[in-house]
Design an enzyme around this catalytic site. Structure first.
Site, PDB file in Angstrom:
ATOM      1  N   TYR A  89      34.346  34.702  39.717  1.00 62.44           N
ATOM      2  CA  TYR A  89      34.984  36.077  39.304  1.00 62.44           C
ATOM      3  C   TYR A  89      34.731  35.997  37.756  1.00 62.44           C
ATOM      4  CZ  TYR A  89      38.424  38.969  37.172  1.00 62.44           C
ATOM      5  OH  TYR A  89      39.196  39.785  37.590  1.00 62.44           O
ATOM      6  N   SER A 127      36.428  42.379  32.946  1.00 67.85           N
ATOM      7  CA  SER A 127      37.388  41.269  32.565  1.00 67.85           C
ATOM      8  C   SER A 127      37.167  40.852  31.561  1.00 67.85           C
ATOM      9  CB  SER A 127      38.403  40.373  33.566  1.00 67.85           C
ATOM     10  OG  SER A 127      38.733  39.176  33.222  1.00 67.85           O
TER      11      SER A 127
END
Length: 257
Positions: A163, A149
């Site tokens: 995350y 990401s």
């Protein structure tokens, strides 16, 4: 040099975790349309079966439901895949999770769940499938693609601590695994997506116009954008991308970083 052969996946086998929806589905559909025999895995069996049924109208797609967040789940998925194929050309470690909570209130459960699925699972699933990847790497290279990401590259404004850390760790893990596996004819690389409409990125899904306004290119990612990147890395065209992370985000990471 034949450009069609350069990007061809015809006859290859691919396993995509988290393949029932979102980015995983985009990649799985791209691979199916490119002639690969595709297997998708997801924790929710009903959703996994439904997606595989839809994609089967385009080519070969089989549902292998499972939870790769545990070693037991990893080994169960490998055993299920082995019922269909003896080798594996392409592994896409896409299954992931996110958790948001304020810094002072962030729970251990939100850390462990996210890090186990986003960073530990790709390592151990690849480890378990390495013999089958090596067996496939005869006249071509086998490929492992981690879905990271842009939040692992630049800092976002949200309280998604585990995350961001897990995706940054996955990007670095990609480099380390690549140096280990390249001599065995297995190429490891990663994709760092930006805003694509998915259940994980509800802002892009539900507020497309607002999110697009923060993207230098002026729009959110489309399925073709993700499929194209994944096909490139999986095909002969991406053979020399070893340990690298391909940023597919319309410029967001650099605009906010």
């Amino acid at each position: 040099m034949d450009p069609q052969q350069l990007f061809s996946l015809k006859g290859r086998t691919a396993l995509v975790t988290g393949g029932s929806r979102g980015i995983g589905r985009m990649i799985a559909e791209g691979y199916v349309r490119s002639g690969a025999r595709v297997y998708i895995s997801a924790r929710k069996a009903e959703a996994c079966d439904a997606t595989a049924k839809e994609l089967s109208a385009l080519g070969h797609c089989v549902s292998l439901p499972g939870d790769v967040s545990t070693l037991e789940g990893v080994h169960a998925l490998v055993a299920a895949y082995r019922q269909h194929e003896q080798t594996l050309d392409i592994l896409v470690n896409n299954a992931g999770a996110a958790w948001g909570a304020r810094y002072a209130e962030f729970p251990e459960s939100g850390w462990d769940k996210v890090v186990d699925l986003n960073m530990k699972a790709p390592f151990f699933l690849t480890q378990a499938l390495t013999p089958m990847l090596k067996a496939a790497a005869t006249d071509h290279l086998a490929k492992v693609i981690h879905i990271a990401s842009i939040d692992g590259i630049t800092v976002n404004p949200w309280d998604t601590y585990s995350y961001a850390a897990s995706k940054a760790g996955l990007i670095h893990l990609t480099k380390r695994m690549a140096t280990e596996l390249a001599p065995q004819r297995i190429v490891v690389s990663a994709i760092a997506p930006g805003p694509f409409a998915s259940n994980m990125n509800k802002d892009a899904r539900d507020h497309e116009g607002e999110v697009a306004g923060r993207v230098p290119l002026g729009r959110i990612g489309q399925p073709e954008d993700m499929a194209g990147a994944a096909i490139f890395l999986a095909s002969r065209a991406g053979d020399y991308v070893v340990g690298g992370t391909l940023v597919v985000d319309g410029g967001v990471a650099w605009a906010r970083g």
